[in-house]
Scaffold this active site. Structure first.
Site, PDB file in Angstrom:
ATOM      1  N   ARG A  37      37.547  31.036  -6.817  1.00  0.00           N
ATOM      2  CA  ARG A  37      37.645  31.621  -5.180  1.00  0.00           C
ATOM      3  C   ARG A  37      36.103  32.142  -4.942  1.00  0.00           C
ATOM      4  O   ARG A  37      35.638  31.700  -3.949  1.00  0.00           O
ATOM      5  CB  ARG A  37      38.627  32.812  -5.159  1.00  0.00           C
ATOM      6  CG  ARG A  37      39.240  32.510  -3.882  1.00  0.00           C
ATOM      7  CD  ARG A  37      40.538  33.406  -3.890  1.00  0.00           C
ATOM      8  NE  ARG A  37      41.530  32.992  -2.755  1.00  0.00           N
ATOM      9  CZ  ARG A  37      42.607  33.607  -2.371  1.00  0.00           C
ATOM     10  NH1 ARG A  37      43.009  34.504  -2.850  1.00  0.00           N
ATOM     11  NH2 ARG A  37      43.383  32.916  -1.229  1.00  0.00           N
ATOM     12  N   THR A  87      49.874  42.148  -2.780  1.00  0.00           N
ATOM     13  CA  THR A  87      50.909  42.832  -2.974  1.00  0.00           C
ATOM     14  C   THR A  87      52.228  42.150  -3.035  1.00  0.00           C
ATOM     15  O   THR A  87      52.994  42.379  -1.866  1.00  0.00           O
ATOM     16  CB  THR A  87      50.954  44.053  -2.212  1.00  0.00           C
ATOM     17  OG1 THR A  87      50.946  43.774  -0.820  1.00  0.00           O
ATOM     18  CG2 THR A  87      49.754  45.255  -2.388  1.00  0.00           C
ATOM     19  N   GLU A 156      45.624  45.889   7.794  1.00  0.00           N
ATOM     20  CA  GLU A 156      45.112  44.962   8.659  1.00  0.00           C
ATOM     21  C   GLU A 156      46.120  44.231   9.427  1.00  0.00           C
ATOM     22  O   GLU A 156      47.276  44.001   8.708  1.00  0.00           O
ATOM     23  CB  GLU A 156      44.614  43.974   7.699  1.00  0.00           C
ATOM     24  CG  GLU A 156      43.850  42.827   8.416  1.00  0.00           C
ATOM     25  CD  GLU A 156      42.722  43.091   9.259  1.00  0.00           C
ATOM     26  OE1 GLU A 156      41.807  43.991   9.283  1.00  0.00           O
ATOM     27  OE2 GLU A 156      43.046  42.739  10.652  1.00  0.00           O
ATOM     28  N   LEU A 158      45.479  41.343  11.424  1.00  0.00           N
ATOM     29  CA  LEU A 158      44.905  39.947  11.628  1.00  0.00           C
ATOM     30  C   LEU A 158      46.087  38.885  11.489  1.00  0.00           C
ATOM     31  O   LEU A 158      46.827  39.110  10.689  1.00  0.00           O
ATOM     32  CB  LEU A 158      43.807  39.393  11.062  1.00  0.00           C
ATOM     33  CG  LEU A 158      43.766  39.281   9.736  1.00  0.00           C
ATOM     34  CD1 LEU A 158      44.423  37.753   9.277  1.00  0.00           C
ATOM     35  CD2 LEU A 158      42.394  39.318   8.985  1.00  0.00           C
ATOM     36  N   PHE A 221      58.878  44.661  13.235  1.00  0.00           N
ATOM     37  CA  PHE A 221      59.114  44.431  14.836  1.00  0.00           C
ATOM     38  C   PHE A 221      58.925  42.886  15.193  1.00  0.00           C
ATOM     39  O   PHE A 221      59.576  42.315  15.879  1.00  0.00           O
ATOM     40  CB  PHE A 221      58.592  45.512  15.607  1.00  0.00           C
ATOM     41  CG  PHE A 221      59.072  46.412  15.799  1.00  0.00           C
ATOM     42  CD1 PHE A 221      59.621  47.192  14.835  1.00  0.00           C
ATOM     43  CD2 PHE A 221      59.375  46.967  17.134  1.00  0.00           C
ATOM     44  CE1 PHE A 221      60.328  48.481  15.169  1.00  0.00           C
ATOM     45  CE2 PHE A 221      60.407  48.049  17.383  1.00  0.00           C
ATOM     46  CZ  PHE A 221      60.843  48.780  16.316  1.00  0.00           C
ATOM     47  N   CYS A 271      53.561  37.134   4.452  1.00  0.00           N
ATOM     48  CA  CYS A 271      53.889  38.791   4.716  1.00  0.00           C
ATOM     49  C   CYS A 271      55.200  39.148   5.320  1.00  0.00           C
ATOM     50  O   CYS A 271      55.785  40.239   5.055  1.00  0.00           O
ATOM     51  CB  CYS A 271      52.693  39.408   5.445  1.00  0.00           C
ATOM     52  SG  CYS A 271      51.249  39.421   4.516  1.00  0.00           S
ATOM     53  N   PHE A 272      55.645  38.312   6.463  1.00  0.00           N
ATOM     54  CA  PHE A 272      56.803  38.889   7.018  1.00  0.00           C
ATOM     55  C   PHE A 272      57.901  39.059   6.253  1.00  0.00           C
ATOM     56  O   PHE A 272      58.545  40.176   6.236  1.00  0.00           O
ATOM     57  CB  PHE A 272      57.271  37.959   8.296  1.00  0.00           C
ATOM     58  CG  PHE A 272      56.496  38.069   9.749  1.00  0.00           C
ATOM     59  CD1 PHE A 272      55.553  38.967   9.685  1.00  0.00           C
ATOM     60  CD2 PHE A 272      56.643  37.346  10.574  1.00  0.00           C
ATOM     61  CE1 PHE A 272      54.751  38.900  10.851  1.00  0.00           C
ATOM     62  CE2 PHE A 272      56.184  37.105  11.708  1.00  0.00           C
ATOM     63  CZ  PHE A 272      55.022  38.214  11.715  1.00  0.00           C
ATOM     64  N   ARG A 432      59.465  22.794  16.433  1.00  0.00           N
ATOM     65  CA  ARG A 432      58.532  23.893  16.982  1.00  0.00           C
ATOM     66  C   ARG A 432      58.535  23.796  18.528  1.00  0.00           C
ATOM     67  O   ARG A 432      57.897  24.565  19.019  1.00  0.00           O
ATOM     68  CB  ARG A 432      57.027  23.561  16.349  1.00  0.00           C
ATOM     69  CG  ARG A 432      56.988  23.989  14.775  1.00  0.00           C
ATOM     70  CD  ARG A 432      57.059  25.228  14.507  1.00  0.00           C
ATOM     71  NE  ARG A 432      57.054  25.773  13.228  1.00  0.00           N
ATOM     72  CZ  ARG A 432      56.766  26.901  12.675  1.00  0.00           C
ATOM     73  NH1 ARG A 432      56.682  27.979  13.626  1.00  0.00           N
ATOM     74  NH2 ARG A 432      56.844  27.291  11.435  1.00  0.00           N
TER      75      ARG A 432
END
Ligand code: NAD
Ligand code: UGA
Length: 452
Positions: A37, A87, A156, A158, A221, A271-272, A432
């Site tokens: 990376r 994480t 963060e 973003l 949320f 993430c969600f 979509r």
């Protein structure tokens, strides 16, 4: 001032590049144990695709922005150490499938304690469960060797695909610190870093726990709005209402607002789901099963929506897709990124393969081997899964198209040409809602959207 960031991923790379750009007087070092990376960060093909990122890196790399694998050296020289390691959701032991796996965070805390040679400010950039700072402080204190450490939380916000714009003009920067003189001094130091370009009234300071928890709640949320509109999409399909019209009508109420009301095949991204499951686990841990069940509903609705989309394809294609070719257009979890983590396309492909369809995937940014790895996991190779080099190639001979990612390219295809190459009747399922369905119907397609 010298800053280092441990973790050169989707967060560490772009956030540090932006600090380097906006604060030329600060020396920024981004380190990672993944040598491949780091090599990519130092090359002309960066490891992540993000509009505008190349430009920011080109302006700063080799000047005040450096990428390396020398984690220990970076710890020694830095005044402020950001921790932006992954994480993920724990896959083993207590809390498997829900709790955050903090082993990378803990390992970084131990490495910092071992190699620090003076006072350091440690900044939690990763998304972590509330009160993780306590664990970090504990590990640092037990190994301090006389050095002073302050721990701050600076989550963060973003979003991928718009990371550079988000970092350039954030809605807010959140910094949590301890209400001690040392904690407040550290907090002010970090405020000064962001104040190079972020207006002061957009820099929110709180206590540590509020900052840690706010990150999980913000994602919960946002995801909740998507699951809410997706639940409504099913009702629209049953009643003849149009979900885009409903979203527009409710979003015009300034108390509700128009953003994050786009019905879809389901939210993806790293993430969600992970952060909501983490929130659910925390609620259970603190003896709040009703609160846990409330938030878990957001993830359950999302899972249902993904399977509902695949089931609709099967049902519409006369209840069988066995040996039929289905072209899945888009594999990234949203447009303008090459990230496929938790992408809804994975579930769609798996469901269709389970129905013995021949699935051919095309994505403008995701490499073929990554698509295969995501869909098949550690399972055996699957000859029914193939990857095309263009949308036209994918559609050739297909019975149906399924739009899984909202890439702009898919709006601009020559659909008359696509239609001519397909098996008849040709179906399109727009997961979509980016296509002009009436126009496609005029061309002869049987066209379906989400919530339409
Ligand atoms: P990522 O997997 O892309 O990057 C993490 C990097 O940390 C990897 O390159 C890994 O090699 C490195 N790493 C792990 N342990 C290390 C160690 N001990 N020493 C050195 N390097 C180590 O992850 P990401 O998407 O950048 O996310 C990082 C964190 O930020 C997560 O907690 C995530 O929830 C959060 N976050 C992500 C986003 C996003 O858009 N991806 C947005 C906001 C917050
Ligand atoms: C999200 C949040 O938006 C960021 O603020 C946060 O920092 C980040 O998670 C994180 O913690 O990782 P991201 O997942 O990169 O960012 O992208 P989003 O734009 O939020 O999209 C997430 C998913 O929801 C995508 O699959 C997207 O297609 C879907 N989505 C989004 C919808 O289906 N409908 C919408 O109206 C909006």
């Amino acid at each position: 001032m010298k800053i280092c960031c441990i973790g050169a991923g989707y967060v560490g790379g772009p956030t540090m590049a932006m600090i380097a750009l906006k604060a030329p007087g600060i020396e920024v070092r981004v380190v990672d144990m993944n040598a491949t990376r780091i090599e990519a960060w130092n090359s002309s093909v960066l490891p992540i695709y993000e509009p505008g990122l190349d430009d920011v890196v080109r302006q700063t790399r080799g000047k005040n922005l450096h990428f390396s694998t020398d984690v220990h050296g970076a710890i020694r020289t830095a005044d402020i150490i950001f921790v932006a390691v992954n994480t993920p959701t724990k896959t083993y032991g207590v809390g498997a499938g829900r709790a955050a796996d903090l082993r990378f965070i803990e390992s970084v805390a131990r490495t910092i304690a071992e190699h620090a040679n003076g006072p350091k400010i440690i900044v939690e950039k990763s998304t972590i469960p509330v009160r993780t700072a306590e664990t970090i402080k504990d590990i640092l204190a037990a190994n301090a060797r006389g050095h002073q450490f302050e721990v701050l939380s600076n989550p963060e916000f973003l979003a991928e695909g718009t990371a550079i714009a988000d970092l350039h003009a954030p809605d807010r920067v959140l910094i949590g610190g301890e209400r001690t003189p040392g904690g407040q001094a550290a907090l002010q130091k970090l405020v000064e870093v962001y104040a190079h370009w972020v207006p002061r009234d957009r820099i929110i300071t709180t206590n540590l726990w509020s900052s840690e928890l706010s990150k999980l709640v913000a994602n919960a949320f946002l995801a909740q709005r998507i699951s809410s509109i997706n639940s409504v999409s099913a009702l629209c399909e049953a009643t003849g209402a149009d979900v885009d019209e409903v979203a527009n009508a409710i979003g015009r109420d300034s108390r509700i607002g128009p953003k994050f009301l786009k019905a879809s095949v389901g939210f993806g991204g790293s993430c969600f789901q992970k952060d909501i499951l983490n929130l659910v686990y925390l609620c259970e841990h603190f003896g709040l099963p009703e609160v846990a069940a409330y938030w878990e509903g957001v993830v359950k609705m999302n899972d249902w929506q993904k399977h509902r989309f695949a089931a609709k394809i099967v049902r519409t294609l006369f209840n069988t897709v066995a040996d039929k070719k289905i072209a899945v257009l888009g594999f990234a979890f949203k447009k303008d990124t090459n990230d496929t983590r938790e992408s809804a396309a994975i579930a769609i492909c798996r469901d269709l393969l389970a129905e013995q369809a021949r699935v051919v995937v095309y994505d403008p940014k995701v490499p073929a081997e990554e698509i295969r790895a995501e869909v098949l996991g550690r399972g055996p190779d699957e000859p029914r899964l193939s990857i095309a080099g263009s949308a036209y190639e994918a559609a050739q001979g297909a019975h149906a198209l399924a739009i899984a990612t909202e890439w702009d390219d898919f709006k601009q295809l020559d659909y008359a040409r696509v239609f001519a190459g397909m098996q008849q009747p040709a179906h399109v399922f727009d997961g979509r809602n980016i296509l002009d369905l009436p126009r496609l119907r005029d061309l002869g397609f049987r066209a379906y959207g989400i919530g339409k």
